[in-house]
Design an enzyme around this catalytic site. Structure first.
Site, PDB file in Angstrom:
ATOM      1  N   ASP A  69      58.734  54.140  64.246  1.00 62.71           N
ATOM      2  CA  ASP A  69      58.219  52.770  64.329  1.00 62.71           C
ATOM      3  C   ASP A  69      58.100  52.367  65.798  1.00 62.71           C
ATOM      4  OD1 ASP A  69      57.807  49.976  64.199  1.00 62.71           O
ATOM      5  OD2 ASP A  69      58.902  49.853  62.306  1.00 62.71           O
ATOM      6  N   HIS A  83      55.456  51.646  61.393  1.00 67.00           N
ATOM      7  CA  HIS A  83      55.733  50.281  60.931  1.00 67.00           C
ATOM      8  C   HIS A  83      54.929  49.901  59.693  1.00 67.00           C
ATOM      9  CE1 HIS A  83      57.718  46.481  61.639  1.00 67.00           C
ATOM     10  NE2 HIS A  83      56.579  45.827  61.517  1.00 67.00           N
ATOM     11  N   SER A 136      59.537  43.271  57.770  1.00 65.89           N
ATOM     12  CA  SER A 136      59.302  42.943  59.170  1.00 65.89           C
ATOM     13  C   SER A 136      59.709  41.494  59.456  1.00 65.89           C
ATOM     14  CB  SER A 136      57.833  43.205  59.518  1.00 65.89           C
ATOM     15  OG  SER A 136      57.618  43.117  60.899  1.00 65.89           O
TER      16      SER A 136
END
Length: 367
Positions: free
Chosen positions: A212, A241, A147
């Site tokens: 996501d 996610h 991320s």
């Protein structure tokens, strides 16, 4: 307007757990530094590192005697080392790598405040430690960015031409692009990964969930298309996610990638040639959706999907599995807040299902 947007993007990029999930303690007898939540392990070292921007960050090094590669892991935006510790230990075991993870400035017990420039200095300090303290060579290091961690990962990777490999886990194109589906890069943007990925010379694996809702799958898809050395990507259908590690395909594909990049250059040329005509088998129409707007870049809880219920992957070594299960019981408690700030209205039934599902990770990863 640019300055305001940049400031908003920066504020939405960092959510250090408050209070931190751990404290540093020093053993009076041995003088060793430890995380207070975990007993001492012979193969784990906890240390503090000085950065070029004057901050002191906390790092953890997990040693695997079978390793020929070292993974430098940059975690997501709402986790700290206390929440990532057990996952780091398990990854080092299953992937047969040495692993270093670190807390960004302002995270956990690291000093300073989180910022884009500080994270660049943080990963440089961790990389320097691997070279100077552990004798790791550039060509043996794999950078792993999850991320927001894809930002410092690609910043460093673009400047290291002999890296062994890069793994991008639910990566972002840039900070502003998470909030707005812009077509160009603005000067005030942060983590301009879209502009840096073409300068990465080593093999790159991209992993992204097609469901996501925080960082759309199109971010990972576009970064993969811009790679110089593409490796077969992993688009996890239904993955969000925060739960990709729970899919059996995650650890299998990651193992395959690491085994491939550890081979000699002549052997690696085989898969390079195959990539010229590669058409990803895991593509999903979800990956081609336009980026969704998100004004709350806090990563959502790791909900457990039915994929985590696969019982076909069992270890032949029952004693080892029992030991792993004990550590996963602790991982269960920390995983809920990794990469996310839990929202207040999560019902207890959902959390109970998540708790039960984490116990299955040992069977999933044993495959």
């Amino acid at each position: 307007m640019g300055g305001v947007t940049s400031s908003v993007a920066a504020r939405l990029a960092f959510f250090p757990p408050s209070p931190p999930s751990y404290e540093l303690v020093r053993d009076a007898a041995t003088g060793l530094t430890m995380l207070n939540r975990f007993p001492h392990r012979e193969n784990v070292e906890v240390m503090t590192l000085q950065t070029r921007r004057g901050n002191e960050i906390v790092a953890v090094y997990v040693r695997n005697p079978m390793a020929s590669s070292t993974l430098l892991y940059s975690h997501g935006n709402a986790a700290d080392l206390g929440q990532m510790y057990e996952l780091f230990v398990e990854l080092a075991i299953h992937l047969r790598v040495n692993l270093m993870g670190y807390d960004y400035s302002g995270y956990g017990q690291s000093s300073g405040k989180p910022s884009e420039q500080n994270t660049y200095a943080d990963i440089e300090a961790a990389y320097k430690c691997l070279e100077e303290n552990y004798g790791a060579k550039e060509e043996d290091i794999i950078l792993y960015g999850q991320s927001v961690g894809s930002g410092p990962t690609l910043e460093l990777a673009a400047r290291l031409p002999r890296l062994r490999a890069v793994v991008l886990h639910s990566p972002i194109l840039s900070g502003v692009r998470v909030m707005y589906p812009v077509k160009r890069t603005y000067w005030f943007d942060i983590y301009k990964n879209i502009d840096k990925i073409p300068f990465v010379n080593c093999p790159v694996l991209v992993i992204h969930g097609t469901a996501d809702e925080v960082v759309d799958c199109s971010h990972g898809k576009q970064l993969w298309e811009l790679c110089k050395e593409k490796y077969e990507p992993l688009w996890l259908k239904g993955g969000n996610h925060c739960n990709l590690e729970l899919f059996p395909e995650y650890i299998r594909h990651l193992k395959k990638f690491i085994n491939t990049v550890e081979k000699s250059p002549s052997q690696r040329n085989i898969w390079r040639k195959s990539m010229d005509q590669f058409e990803p088998s895991r593509r999903s129409t979800d990956c081609f959706e336009p980026s969704r707007r998100s004004f709350d870049y806090r990563e959502k809880p790791r909900y457990i999907t039915e994929k985590g219920k696969n019982n076909d992957y069992r270890s032949g070594n029952l004693e080892k599995v029992e030991k792993l299960r004990i550590s996963f019981d602790r991982l269960d408690k920390s995983r809920r807040s990794v990469d996310c700030l839990e929202k207040s209205r999560r019902n207890t039934d959902t959390m109970e299902r998540a708790r039960k599902s984490v116990d299955r990770l040992d069977r999933i990863w044993a495959g």
